[in-house]
Design an enzyme around this catalytic site. Sequence first.
Site, mmCIF file in Angstrom:
data_model
loop_
_atom_site.group_PDB
_atom_site.id
_atom_site.type_symbol
_atom_site.label_atom_id
_atom_site.label_comp_id
_atom_site.label_asym_id
_atom_site.label_seq_id
_atom_site.Cartn_x
_atom_site.Cartn_y
_atom_site.Cartn_z
ATOM 1 N N ASP A 213 0.827 -1.204 0.000
ATOM 2 C CA ASP A 213 0.000 0.000 0.000
ATOM 3 C C ASP A 213 0.868 1.264 0.000
ATOM 4 O O ASP A 213 1.885 1.320 0.691
ATOM 5 C CB ASP A 213 -0.877 -0.013 1.261
ATOM 6 C CG ASP A 213 -1.849 1.136 1.294
ATOM 7 O OD1 ASP A 213 -2.748 1.157 0.444
ATOM 8 O OD2 ASP A 213 -1.706 2.025 2.167
ATOM 9 N N GLU A 255 13.123 -15.913 -0.809
ATOM 10 C CA GLU A 255 13.240 -17.153 -0.027
ATOM 11 C C GLU A 255 11.978 -17.994 -0.146
ATOM 12 O O GLU A 255 11.994 -19.191 0.103
ATOM 13 C CB GLU A 255 13.441 -16.827 1.465
ATOM 14 C CG GLU A 255 14.788 -16.235 1.793
ATOM 15 C CD GLU A 255 14.830 -15.798 3.252
ATOM 16 O OE1 GLU A 255 14.217 -16.474 4.116
ATOM 17 O OE2 GLU A 255 15.463 -14.756 3.519
HETATM 18 C C1 GLC Z 1 -4.181 3.229 -0.530
HETATM 19 C C2 GLC Z 1 -5.435 2.406 -0.428
HETATM 20 C C3 GLC Z 1 -6.540 3.277 0.068
HETATM 21 C C4 GLC Z 1 -6.168 3.829 1.431
HETATM 22 C C5 GLC Z 1 -4.816 4.540 1.389
HETATM 23 C C6 GLC Z 1 -4.279 4.774 2.772
HETATM 24 O O1 GLC Z 1 -4.272 4.225 -1.481
HETATM 25 O O2 GLC Z 1 -5.720 1.806 -1.663
HETATM 26 O O3 GLC Z 1 -7.763 2.594 0.132
HETATM 27 O O4 GLC Z 1 -7.130 4.739 1.857
HETATM 28 O O5 GLC Z 1 -3.849 3.749 0.722
HETATM 29 O O6 GLC Z 1 -3.850 3.585 3.356
#
Ligand code: GLC
Length: 535
Positions: A213, A255
Amino acid sequence: MGQPTPAQKDSDWWRSAVIYQVYVRSFADGDGDGTGDLAGVRGNLPYLAELGVDAMWFTPWYLSPLKDGGYDVADYRTIDPAFGTLAEAEKLIAEARELGIRTIVDIVPNHVSDQHPWFRSALAAGPGSPERELFHFRPGRGPHGDLPPNDWPSQFAGSTEPVWTRLPDGDWYLHLFTPEQPDLNWAHPVVRQEHEDILRFWFERGVAGVRIDSAALLAKDPDLPDLATDPRPHPFVDRDELHDVYRSWRRVADEYDGVFVGEVWLPDAERFARYLRPDELHTAFNFSFLTCPWDAGRLRDSIDTTLAEHAPVGAPATWVLCNHDVTRTVTRYGREDTAFDFATKAFGTPTDLALGTRRARAAALLSLALPGALYLYQGEELGLPEADIPVDRIQDPMYFRSQGADPGRDGCRVPLPWAAGAPYAGFGAREEPWLPQPADWPSYAVDRQKQDPHSMLSLYREAIALRPEFGNGPLTWLPAPDGVLAFARADGALCVVNLAATPAVLPAHSRLLLSSGPLDDAGRLPEDTAAWLRP
Ligand code: GLC
């Protein structure tokens, strides 16, 4: 003819996979409490197997106060009780694998929940404590320290809220997203060690991959300076020191034969490709394609740029039309402005769903024919439109942090319809689901679409089954009139998409494999229609 393509190794599955994004909370409700869960996913694994997907990516399923749909993680090693247990997740991973479906989990390294034990300890320990060094705590500016430490903008588009929150003890802490998502300090070795341990924890449980993310936001300029007018180096976007983090993650993944897909929103193709060097991430989301308007020239440019930027690093492209953060495809393509842009989202934008659906069907065939991996967001295979959520039911912080200007992302996160005649369209809920379903949701239900050979679901199933016809070879554009996209894959099938008003004559072929809509009486391809051909 292109080079013959060597057969792909099993361990290279991710180079051409179809990956289904599961938003657990809205997929299927196994225990009837109104929230989707792991039991709901386990019960519907045969559905995903029939659809023909190679893998599932789960948006965060960890313990979370759900202040940002689970992207506020309180414990990365525990499944949120609303979704199930760790033992169930392990079963799910194993059962899916038996059906040939791999599992990808979502790791959120930029921030944690304010309920995470680290942040709670940091609050308790007070200013200047080592516990606070895991985050970005700073005194404020101004004579009384009541001004935020810098001028960084929120990473929620449209948000007018600051990225700093002041505590009663006077310190401020940084959160690029909501105040409930404090940013971690990636210059701290404990933060790095912990994430490598989390990766191992999930690889040990059999996951095949990890989605990262906000992958380009982790590293911060240690001085936390104001945003300079010179954009490079940016104090928190795409900093060079990040590559060292991903190189060490890659050693962990190797790994286990694990793979990464990064959420990397970067306009600069060269900077983007740096994340995909052979010792870094395997893949990253291609947001240029996702945001691209329904326009032949623009789509072709986006495809060419994407392929050109991936080629030098040897990474496969990924193709995405929508996800849990953006407007549903059929709604977007039915609008006057068919591009996606966080900045222009508004309530009540008119759309023609019949038009949008026709285009989304053609776009499905276009994206499934391209070289690389494809991400399919749950409900996209049903042609679900963006739902209008009554404002008193909106949960997404993007709405609140924009002072109600941005409708937020709940409209693409509505619980799925499985059975037209069942309560809540067969989502499984015995009580009102966490987000309301529109009145016409039963008309999109899986059971209905299974019966209909012309449904979106039938199109996706057939297309995924026929996709191997394209092989793994490169793409060559074929001559085509204005507004028509036509390409061949080396030793594979042809794809033609007509975005022009005039019906298009199909190139020579031995067989029509599939089309997104009927051809006209003269066998030509009508507007907003795509066809797959065997040469
Ligand atoms: C990313 C995710 C989103 C979230 C953001 C903060 O963009 O896809 O849904 O709000 O990160 O974690």
